[in-house]
Structure formats: C-alpha cells, structure tokens
Motif scaffolding. Sequence first.
Motif, mmCIF file in Angstrom:
data_model
loop_
_atom_site.group_PDB
_atom_site.id
_atom_site.type_symbol
_atom_site.label_atom_id
_atom_site.label_comp_id
_atom_site.label_asym_id
_atom_site.label_seq_id
_atom_site.Cartn_x
_atom_site.Cartn_y
_atom_site.Cartn_z
ATOM 1 N N VAL A 1 -5.479 6.811 1.515
ATOM 2 C CA VAL A 1 -4.066 5.378 1.853
ATOM 3 C C VAL A 1 -4.459 5.777 3.209
ATOM 4 C CG1 VAL A 1 -2.131 6.116 2.131
ATOM 5 C CG2 VAL A 1 -2.690 7.215 0.740
ATOM 6 N N ASN B 1 -7.623 4.740 -9.145
ATOM 7 C CA ASN B 1 -9.013 4.799 -7.889
ATOM 8 C C ASN B 1 -10.549 6.297 -7.597
ATOM 9 O OD1 ASN B 1 -8.862 1.968 -6.025
ATOM 10 N ND2 ASN B 1 -6.649 3.474 -5.929
ATOM 11 N N ALA C 1 -5.307 -2.026 -2.109
ATOM 12 C CA ALA C 1 -5.044 -1.257 -2.369
ATOM 13 C C ALA C 1 -5.475 -0.416 -3.552
ATOM 14 C CB ALA C 1 -3.709 -0.213 -2.933
ATOM 15 N N VAL D 1 0.372 -1.106 0.258
ATOM 16 C CA VAL D 1 0.014 0.010 -0.021
ATOM 17 C C VAL D 1 0.631 1.283 0.271
ATOM 18 C CG1 VAL D 1 -2.065 1.102 1.966
ATOM 19 C CG2 VAL D 1 -2.131 -0.624 1.357
ATOM 20 N N PHE E 1 -1.917 4.781 -8.041
ATOM 21 C CA PHE E 1 -2.711 4.679 -7.794
ATOM 22 C C PHE E 1 -3.109 5.524 -7.510
ATOM 23 C CE2 PHE E 1 -4.056 6.304 -3.383
ATOM 24 C CZ PHE E 1 -4.568 4.928 -2.588
ATOM 25 N N ASP E 2 -3.506 6.543 -8.255
ATOM 26 C CA ASP E 2 -5.068 7.585 -8.520
ATOM 27 C C ASP E 2 -6.021 6.780 -9.549
ATOM 28 O OD1 ASP E 2 -3.070 9.581 -7.375
ATOM 29 O OD2 ASP E 2 -2.530 10.888 -9.268
ATOM 30 N N ALA F 1 -6.887 2.434 2.675
ATOM 31 C CA ALA F 1 -5.912 1.440 2.084
ATOM 32 C C ALA F 1 -5.406 0.742 3.279
ATOM 33 C CB ALA F 1 -5.304 1.674 1.139
ATOM 34 N N ALA G 1 1.001 3.646 -2.988
ATOM 35 C CA ALA G 1 0.353 4.819 -3.159
ATOM 36 C C ALA G 1 0.770 6.036 -3.558
ATOM 37 C CB ALA G 1 -0.608 5.000 -1.619
#
Length: 460
Positions: free
Chosen positions: A89, A36, A137, A24, A33-34, A92, A28
């Motif tokens: 974060v 999401n 994540a 994670v 990770f963006d 996650a 992150a």
Amino acid sequence: PRREVLARALLVGFLAFLIRVAFVLDFAARPLFDVNQVPGTDMEFLVGWARRIAGGDFLGRGSGPFWWAPLFPYTLGALLAVLGKGNLVGAAVAQAILGALTCSLVYLLGRRLLDETSGLLAGLMAAAYGPAIFYTAVFLSTTVEVFLVVATLLAVTDASFRPTARRWLRAGVVVGLGCLARPNFLAGLPALVAMLPFQMRDEDGRPEWSAIRRATLAFILGAALAIIPATARNWAVGGRAVLVSAAGPETFRIGNSYDSTPMNFVYPKKTRMPFTSAAFWRHQGRKAILFWGGFEPPQNVNYYLAREVSPVLRLPWLAFWLVVPLAAIGVWTTRRQARSLAHIYAFLGAYYISVVAFFVIARWRLPLVIPLLIFTAAGLVSLFRWIAAQQWGQATAAVAAVVGLALIIHPGPGPFVFAADHGQLGYILANRGAYAEAARHLAQAAAGLPGNGSLHRDLG
C-alpha cells in the motif's frame, strides 16, 4: 513569472495526487488489490523480484540476463527496502506521488510548447485520465514509463530551445532511463536524433551542423551512461551481451505468429509469420488500426473489472475515445508550430510503431496517450476560441469531426469484464475465505468457459 508557473505545477500535481491516493486507499481495501500477488501474473513476478532486491540480492546471480526491463523492479525494491517488503500500500502511494508529478510535467510541457492555457488544461486532463489513475495501484512499470516519457519530451524540449551539451546530456540520461523501464524507448532514440536538423537551424533556416553533431554526441552519451550498467550486468552475471532485456524476440513471436491475436495475446502454437509475407503486413495493419480503438485491452488485470469494484474509479474520468478526437483537432490547429513540435511527433510516432510491432494492450498504450493530451488540450482551446469569436463554420466542422471520430472510436456498452476476469476475482475471494462471493464469480467464469475442467472442479 517562474513563481506562478511553479504554483500552477504544484496545484496540478496536488489535485492529481488527491485523486490517485483516494483510489489507492479505496482499491487497497478491496480483494482485487491482491491481484498484485496472484501467481503467474506479471505483477507477482515483479513484486517478487523487487522483494529479492530489497532483501539484498542486487544482481540476481544465477538468473541469467534481465528477462524484463529492470528499472521498475529496482525502483520498487528500493521502496520496499525502506517501507518494508510487505508494504505494498505504501509503495502504491509512492506511485501516486510519481503519477501526480507526471501531471505537473505535462502542464510544463504543454505551456512550453503551446501556451499557458493549453498546458494547464493538459495537466488537469492527465490528472483525470482514468487508466492512468488505475495503474497507480498496479505493480507494473506503467506509471514509471509514463513519467519518463513526459520527462524525456520535456528534457528534449528544454535542450532544443536552449541547446547546450549539458542539457543534451541530461536529456540522453532521461531517455536512457526510459529504455531501462520500457525498451520501446530505444525506437525513440534515433527518431529524436533525426529531428535535430529540423529544429536546430540558423537565422537563414539552414541546419547548424556543428551544433547538431555536438548535441547528437551528448545525447547518445547520456543515453549510454544510463543503459550501460544494465548491459554490463547482463554480460557479467548473465553471460550474454544483452543491451537491456532478453524478452524482445519471444514477445515478438507471441505477437506475430500465424495464430497471434492483435489485441492482448494468447500464446501461439503456430510459427511466426515471415517479414516478407502478406499475412504479416495484414496483421500489422489490423494492430495499427485497433491501437486507436476506445476499448482498453486488458492484460493481467482488467481496468473494467477494477471500475466495477471501486466507486472512485467508477466516476466519469476522461477516456481514450474522447482524448483522441480532440487531439486530432489539436494536431491540425498547431500545424504551423510543426518545427518546434517535431520531436514530439517523432518520439510518439516511433513509440506507436514499436507497440504495434508486438501487440496492443492498454498499459503499453498509456505512455503515448498522456503526452498526447497537450494536443487534446490544444484542440479544446481552439474549439472554445472559435465559439467565442463566433467563427461558426470552423466550430461546427470541429464539433462534427470530434463527434464523428468519438462515435467510431467509442467501444460501445460492453460488457468488457470477461469470464477469465470473474475467475481471477473468484480465486482471490476464495483465498480470502469469502466463499459465497467467490462461488458467484467462479460460476460466471464457468458459464463463459464451459470447457475449462479445472475451473468447474474448483467451483464444485
């Protein structure tokens, strides 16, 4: 002793948490990770829904019945209300804790149904299973679903071995919560009830019908207590009698039209295949077989793309193509325990059929794979025991079966990162201002999608 069991469960959970939190924190810090929050993805919809809940919109007035299962967005909304609506974060990391707890429950399930060694090995395998680490994540309901599948099987196991109305009521509540996370659990309810006459028998081997009736009533009542609030909300706010979520018919159409794909999906343009047509049943057969392939079919975000960008995920974690062949050996070697394992067969079988009825994607398959690890562990333990006892015939046959199945299931060398995945990462990078790297990924996407005019325009 109970203290030693608890210590082992905590150890399995702690190791699983270390792996997940390392991933994670690494993931992150990376642009992917963006994903999401990329518009149009399921994650962006669920995160937005959770943020509205965190902001006080508890009932979603004006939005109609729940379109998707509500448990995950409400859980995430509660987390974001505590951590802050922008703290993905932290959310996650909370998923990492839940994933670690799942591994502890796998250990407890395995030791309860099989033996200490198989349970411990199954828990450690769950800790090291690559896709389970990855979805920690990603803000989909996957981590919650997997936890509730294992919790359901453990609660039903406990109620089967020590049947009381309270235990069956508790098991029903757990499976009801599972229905609120993934409506496929609804297929498991009648499957679990159907197994009661096989498991609840007297000393002469006859079904204890009075105990079975009490268990059934308590189990169904528990499930109803968990599900009814969602149904009541759908009626009061959405104006329709929808049990959990309304997306089922449309999802079924997407997965079963004449131009539907068996893995992942494209939005079909043709009509749905009739149940009585040969085409429909051929399509189901293809999906039933492809479910057991070693490839992880992506949706929203590609597991293989995440492996390319994350050194933690790129480590040689346990994969599906090895889990299944060993599990087949485990199912064979535990066949004499079929009565005590009947609810596992029933629930996982019903869940499998429910996924095949729609379409096969990696995240829908995961809730079946993690509890299957108890059989994977049993298969590996049996193999080691045959070797230690110098039972070379059985050991050789088992190794040959595992290797043969693994070669059939193995997805091959790839590549499994597709043009659309490069396009997705390219746009994320462009939004971050990393234009040179974005252009490189968009160029790879444009090469694979030559007919996509907007992609070529954006690259220019």
